[in-house]
Design a protein around this motif. Structure first.
Motif, PDB file in Angstrom:
ATOM      1  N   LYS A   1      61.697  13.450 -36.167  1.00  0.00           N
ATOM      2  CA  LYS A   1      60.399  14.080 -35.944  1.00  0.00           C
ATOM      3  C   LYS A   1      60.160  14.489 -34.489  1.00  0.00           C
ATOM      4  CE  LYS A   1      55.478  13.102 -36.741  1.00  0.00           C
ATOM      5  NZ  LYS A   1      54.519  12.143 -37.344  1.00  0.00           N
ATOM      6  N   PRO A   2      60.516  13.649 -33.489  1.00  0.00           N
ATOM      7  CA  PRO A   2      60.289  14.077 -32.099  1.00  0.00           C
ATOM      8  C   PRO A   2      61.046  15.355 -31.744  1.00  0.00           C
ATOM      9  CG  PRO A   2      60.633  11.713 -32.193  1.00  0.00           C
ATOM     10  CD  PRO A   2      60.968  12.237 -33.556  1.00  0.00           C
ATOM     11  N   GLN A   3      62.299  15.475 -32.202  1.00  0.00           N
ATOM     12  CA  GLN A   3      63.068  16.680 -31.881  1.00  0.00           C
ATOM     13  C   GLN A   3      62.496  17.895 -32.593  1.00  0.00           C
ATOM     14  OE1 GLN A   3      67.008  17.123 -33.430  1.00  0.00           O
ATOM     15  NE2 GLN A   3      67.700  18.375 -31.701  1.00  0.00           N
ATOM     16  N   LEU A   4      62.086  17.708 -33.850  1.00  0.00           N
ATOM     17  CA  LEU A   4      61.499  18.822 -34.597  1.00  0.00           C
ATOM     18  C   LEU A   4      60.176  19.246 -33.958  1.00  0.00           C
ATOM     19  CD1 LEU A   4      61.306  20.800 -36.904  1.00  0.00           C
ATOM     20  CD2 LEU A   4      60.508  18.944 -38.394  1.00  0.00           C
ATOM     21  N   PHE A   5      59.368  18.280 -33.537  1.00  0.00           N
ATOM     22  CA  PHE A   5      58.105  18.596 -32.869  1.00  0.00           C
ATOM     23  C   PHE A   5      58.366  19.395 -31.593  1.00  0.00           C
ATOM     24  CE2 PHE A   5      54.901  17.551 -29.653  1.00  0.00           C
ATOM     25  CZ  PHE A   5      53.729  17.915 -30.304  1.00  0.00           C
ATOM     26  N   THR A   6      59.324  18.932 -30.805  1.00  0.00           N
ATOM     27  CA  THR A   6      59.652  19.613 -29.546  1.00  0.00           C
ATOM     28  C   THR A   6      60.093  21.045 -29.798  1.00  0.00           C
ATOM     29  OG1 THR A   6      60.325  17.519 -28.535  1.00  0.00           O
ATOM     30  CG2 THR A   6      61.104  19.541 -27.480  1.00  0.00           C
ATOM     31  N   ALA A   7      60.993  21.229 -30.768  1.00  0.00           N
ATOM     32  CA  ALA A   7      61.516  22.562 -31.069  1.00  0.00           C
ATOM     33  C   ALA A   7      60.429  23.478 -31.617  1.00  0.00           C
ATOM     34  CB  ALA A   7      62.669  22.460 -32.063  1.00  0.00           C
ATOM     35  N   SER A   8      59.593  22.948 -32.508  1.00  0.00           N
ATOM     36  CA  SER A   8      58.576  23.788 -33.138  1.00  0.00           C
ATOM     37  C   SER A   8      57.457  24.158 -32.163  1.00  0.00           C
ATOM     38  CB  SER A   8      58.001  23.100 -34.386  1.00  0.00           C
ATOM     39  OG  SER A   8      57.416  21.868 -34.067  1.00  0.00           O
ATOM     40  N   VAL A   9      57.022  23.204 -31.345  1.00  0.00           N
ATOM     41  CA  VAL A   9      55.974  23.491 -30.363  1.00  0.00           C
ATOM     42  C   VAL A   9      56.502  24.430 -29.278  1.00  0.00           C
ATOM     43  CG1 VAL A   9      54.549  22.472 -28.550  1.00  0.00           C
ATOM     44  CG2 VAL A   9      54.658  21.400 -30.793  1.00  0.00           C
ATOM     45  N   SER A  10      57.769  24.237 -28.889  1.00  0.00           N
ATOM     46  CA  SER A  10      58.379  25.146 -27.906  1.00  0.00           C
ATOM     47  C   SER A  10      58.424  26.564 -28.463  1.00  0.00           C
ATOM     48  CB  SER A  10      59.792  24.671 -27.554  1.00  0.00           C
ATOM     49  OG  SER A  10      59.756  23.441 -26.873  1.00  0.00           O
ATOM     50  N   ALA A  11      58.686  26.694 -29.761  1.00  0.00           N
ATOM     51  CA  ALA A  11      58.713  28.015 -30.393  1.00  0.00           C
ATOM     52  C   ALA A  11      57.320  28.643 -30.398  1.00  0.00           C
ATOM     53  CB  ALA A  11      59.249  27.899 -31.824  1.00  0.00           C
ATOM     54  N   VAL A  12      56.300  27.827 -30.643  1.00  0.00           N
ATOM     55  CA  VAL A  12      54.912  28.320 -30.599  1.00  0.00           C
ATOM     56  C   VAL A  12      54.579  28.835 -29.203  1.00  0.00           C
ATOM     57  CG1 VAL A  12      52.485  27.605 -30.671  1.00  0.00           C
ATOM     58  CG2 VAL A  12      54.048  26.869 -32.467  1.00  0.00           C
ATOM     59  N   LEU A  13      54.944  28.069 -28.192  1.00  0.00           N
ATOM     60  CA  LEU A  13      54.650  28.452 -26.806  1.00  0.00           C
ATOM     61  C   LEU A  13      55.429  29.700 -26.394  1.00  0.00           C
ATOM     62  CD1 LEU A  13      54.595  24.901 -25.205  1.00  0.00           C
ATOM     63  CD2 LEU A  13      52.625  26.397 -25.606  1.00  0.00           C
ATOM     64  N   GLU A  14      56.655  29.824 -26.894  1.00  0.00           N
ATOM     65  CA  GLU A  14      57.453  31.010 -26.582  1.00  0.00           C
ATOM     66  C   GLU A  14      56.827  32.248 -27.215  1.00  0.00           C
ATOM     67  OE1 GLU A  14      60.041  33.566 -25.041  1.00  0.00           O
ATOM     68  OE2 GLU A  14      59.940  31.449 -24.519  1.00  0.00           O
ATOM     69  N   ARG A  15      56.351  32.119 -28.451  1.00  0.00           N
ATOM     70  CA  ARG A  15      55.668  33.251 -29.099  1.00  0.00           C
ATOM     71  C   ARG A  15      54.386  33.598 -28.346  1.00  0.00           C
ATOM     72  NH1 ARG A  15      57.218  30.489 -33.921  1.00  0.00           N
ATOM     73  NH2 ARG A  15      55.111  29.657 -34.231  1.00  0.00           N
ATOM     74  N   ALA A  16      53.687  32.580 -27.868  1.00  0.00           N
ATOM     75  CA  ALA A  16      52.454  32.815 -27.103  1.00  0.00           C
ATOM     76  C   ALA A  16      52.761  33.538 -25.797  1.00  0.00           C
ATOM     77  CB  ALA A  16      51.746  31.497 -26.827  1.00  0.00           C
ATOM     78  N   ARG A  17      53.850  33.157 -25.152  1.00  0.00           N
ATOM     79  CA  ARG A  17      54.240  33.826 -23.901  1.00  0.00           C
ATOM     80  C   ARG A  17      54.569  35.290 -24.154  1.00  0.00           C
ATOM     81  NH1 ARG A  17      57.971  36.150 -21.433  1.00  0.00           N
ATOM     82  NH2 ARG A  17      59.331  35.920 -23.232  1.00  0.00           N
ATOM     83  N   THR A  18      55.317  35.552 -25.232  1.00  0.00           N
ATOM     84  CA  THR A  18      55.679  36.935 -25.568  1.00  0.00           C
ATOM     85  C   THR A  18      54.433  37.761 -25.871  1.00  0.00           C
ATOM     86  OG1 THR A  18      57.815  36.226 -26.461  1.00  0.00           O
ATOM     87  CG2 THR A  18      56.998  38.379 -27.165  1.00  0.00           C
ATOM     88  N   SER A  19      53.530  37.191 -26.649  1.00  0.00           N
ATOM     89  CA  SER A  19      52.286  37.884 -26.991  1.00  0.00           C
ATOM     90  C   SER A  19      51.444  38.156 -25.745  1.00  0.00           C
ATOM     91  CB  SER A  19      51.487  37.039 -27.987  1.00  0.00           C
ATOM     92  OG  SER A  19      50.202  37.575 -28.200  1.00  0.00           O
ATOM     93  N   THR A  20      51.339  37.152 -24.876  1.00  0.00           N
ATOM     94  CA  THR A  20      50.568  37.302 -23.636  1.00  0.00           C
ATOM     95  C   THR A  20      51.160  38.403 -22.761  1.00  0.00           C
ATOM     96  OG1 THR A  20      49.921  34.972 -23.666  1.00  0.00           O
ATOM     97  CG2 THR A  20      49.792  36.119 -21.546  1.00  0.00           C
TER      98      THR A  20
END
Length: 202
Positions: free
Chosen positions: A64-83
């Protein structure tokens, strides 16, 4: 003809799918974590939502910690691209900030700082650093465009990175207001208006 190659334990069976299993797991996990928080979401819950087995998740992620890290990092990366896509538009900075605010407030998710604080004790320092670095990329993107606006005389001189962090912090407060039912478009303009008063040249 069926392959005689043995399948590794836990590996998801190959099926005709719109999205590869790993991407499906990441997308679903990010949605659940951002909506419900870290503690409330289990790997079994994610597996069920993806239509795969829990063993399939373990094939791609250690836990779960690795999946959380990967999934939240993906959310932040999408947010950066959108921004970034919004901030490069040929509009005054104020209008671009409103669009950035609208995009962030329109997403249905919980308070990111609260979610991360809840998960912190379960994450390694390396995992925390990975998430933080992705978050900082958003602030760096904002700071870059603030500097351009300062150079153009559109806003007064400030510490651009501090200002980017302050803007993000105000948006975080806005997310809490969204939860109370305040319309995203109105709140986005109110936030930028409040923020803009501190940037305007006097």
């Amino acid at each position: 003809m069926k392959s005689n190659t043995p399948r590794m334990p836990g590996r998801p069976k190959r099926q005709d799918q719109d999205m590869p299993v790993q991407e499906t797991v990441l997308f679903t996990a990010s949605r659940l974590f951002m909506e419900l928080g870290y503690e409330a979401v289990s790997l079994q819950q994610i597996a069920k939502a993806c239509g795969v087995t829990k063993a399939s998740i373990y094939y791609y992620f250690d836990g779960k910690p690795q999946l959380f890290t990967a999934s939240v990092s993906a959310v932040l990366e999408r947010a950066r691209t959108s921004t970034s896509q919004i901030l490069v538009q040929p509009l005054p900075l104020r209008e671009r900030l409103i669009k950035v605010s609208e995009a962030k407030l329109a997403r249905s998710h919980g308070d990111f700082e609260t979610i991360l604080r809840e998960a912190r004790s379960s994450l390694s320092q390396k995992q925390l650093d990975e998430i933080t670095s992705k978050e900082e990329m958003i602030h760096d993107c904002l700071a870059e465009h603030l500097i351009k606006a300062m150079d153009a005389g559109e806003i007064r001189r400030t510490d651009p990175l501090l200002t980017a962090h302050a803007f993000s912090a105000v948006l975080m407060l806005g997310i809490r207001e969204i939860a109370k039912g305040t319309p995203a478009d109105k709140l986005a303009r109110d936030i930028v208006d409040l923020f803009w008063d501190g940037l305007s040249i006097r």
